[in-house]
Design a protein around this motif. Structure first.
Motif, short mmCIF file in Angstrom:
data_model
loop_
_atom_site.label_atom_id
_atom_site.label_comp_id
_atom_site.label_asym_id
_atom_site.label_seq_id
_atom_site.Cartn_x
_atom_site.Cartn_y
_atom_site.Cartn_z
N GLY A 141 0.69 -1.28 0.06
CA GLY A 141 0.01 0.05 -0.16
C GLY A 141 0.84 1.30 0.03
N LYS A 142 2.25 1.21 -0.02
CA LYS A 142 2.99 2.25 -0.02
C LYS A 142 3.67 2.46 -1.29
N ASN A 143 4.34 3.50 -1.56
CA ASN A 143 5.24 3.87 -2.83
C ASN A 143 6.74 3.59 -2.42
N MET A 144 7.38 3.24 -3.25
CA MET A 144 8.84 3.05 -3.33
C MET A 144 9.29 4.20 -4.35
N THR A 145 9.70 5.29 -3.72
CA THR A 145 10.05 6.41 -4.34
C THR A 145 10.93 7.32 -3.31
N PRO A 146 12.39 6.66 -3.01
CA PRO A 146 12.92 7.19 -1.72
C PRO A 146 13.56 8.44 -2.14
N ASN A 186 3.77 26.33 -1.95
CA ASN A 186 4.41 26.45 -1.20
C ASN A 186 5.27 25.04 -0.87
N LEU A 187 5.18 24.38 -1.75
CA LEU A 187 5.75 22.78 -1.43
C LEU A 187 7.10 22.78 -1.30
N THR A 188 7.30 21.72 -0.40
CA THR A 188 8.90 21.50 -0.11
C THR A 188 9.30 20.69 -1.26
N ILE A 189 10.32 20.95 -1.98
CA ILE A 189 10.84 20.04 -3.06
C ILE A 189 11.76 18.87 -2.65
N TYR A 190 11.60 17.81 -2.96
CA TYR A 190 12.39 16.54 -2.34
C TYR A 190 13.28 16.10 -3.85
N PHE A 191 14.33 15.39 -3.26
CA PHE A 191 15.07 14.94 -4.30
C PHE A 191 15.40 13.57 -4.40
N GLY A 192 15.16 12.90 -5.23
CA GLY A 192 15.33 11.32 -5.45
C GLY A 192 15.62 10.72 -6.49
N SER A 193 15.28 9.54 -6.65
CA SER A 193 15.60 8.76 -7.96
C SER A 193 14.60 8.92 -8.98
N ALA A 194 14.61 8.89 -10.13
CA ALA A 194 13.78 8.74 -11.26
C ALA A 194 12.94 7.46 -11.45
N TYR A 195 13.39 6.51 -10.86
CA TYR A 195 12.64 5.14 -10.89
C TYR A 195 12.07 4.80 -9.65
N TYR A 196 11.09 4.13 -9.83
CA TYR A 196 10.05 4.12 -8.75
C TYR A 196 9.08 2.80 -8.82
#
Length: 238
Positions: A141-146, A186-196
């Motif tokens: 039920g959760k996403n993998m997009t660290p 006013n979203l905080t931008i996160y940075f991670g992988s393009a793959y998910y």
């Protein structure tokens, strides 16, 4: 000849377990070259209960597109995305290619649980069953997009405006002198992988939620937006 394709390439023709048969995965595969590598990847991840959206780069040679189409035609659960992008590395077009496939996948007759995105040069080191069991055990039920809050040395990617350029057979992303507006809401931008690996519910949220759409539009002139878009949205979605 489809029977020859299935026979010589040894594609799996039935679910290998009840668990796999009852848990369908969707795949988005973006390709532009090396047909043989793509076929090896497809054969390795193919299961008849899954569904596969193939995005073929619009600028790929005609012969390459035709060869991919010939393979796809042999399967009811593999299709080429209805809208194709002329992809520029690190450009918005790369993110748009995934979105195009997602729009097609949500209307699929196959009821899939999660979507995984790959490029044509990827290759799995886990079986379909391994992947399903890993998802169920840790990520149900959760996403993998660290990702992490966007590091200082990455802030230029979203603080100034970038443009995609295509000419003389070359394509690239280059910065402009324009400073970008702050992110929507006013979203905080996160940075991670393009793959998910994303749930179907999250994909539907991405395609319909006003905040997701506004972030997508804001990301249009950023550098490599697929490395901030999914992870930022995932934080927004809780």
């Amino acid at each position: 000849n489809c029977s020859a394709v299935l026979k010589t390439l040894h594609f799996i023709t039935r679910p290998l377990s009840d668990e796999e048969g009852n848990f369908s995965l969707a795949y988005i595969i973006t390709i532009h070259k090396e047909l043989e590598m793509f076929v090896k990847l497809l054969r390795a991840i193919y299961m008849p209960q899954n569904i596969y959206c193939i995005h073929v780069d619009e600028k790929s040679p005609k012969a390459y597109k035709a060869a991919v189409q010939n393979i796809v035609n042999c399967f009811e659960n593999i299709f080429i995305s209805s809208k194709r992008e002329n992809i520029v590395y690190a450009g918005f077009s790369r993110l748009q290619a995934d979105i195009n496939c997602m729009r097609d996948l949500v209307h699929s007759k196959i009821q899939w649980n999660y979507v995984i995105n790959l490029c044509g040069q990827d290759y799995p080191i886990k079986t379909n069953k391994d992947i399903i069991q890993y998802i169920k055990s840790k990520w149900n039920g959760k996403n993998m997009t660290p990702g992490v809050v966007q590091p200082l040395h990455m802030k230029h990617r979203t603080q100034i405006s970038y443009r995609e350029y295509r000419h003389s057979g070359m394509s690239y992303v280059s910065p402009t002198k324009n400073i970008k507006a702050k992110p929507p809401y006013n979203l905080t931008i996160y940075f991670g992988s393009a793959y998910y690996i994303l749930t179907k519910e999250f994909v539907e949220f991405t395609l319909t939620d006003a905040r997701a759409k506004d972030l997508l539009e804001w990301s249009r002139d950023t550098y490599s937006p697929d490395e901030h878009y999914w992870v930022t949205l995932n934080r927004l979605n809780g």
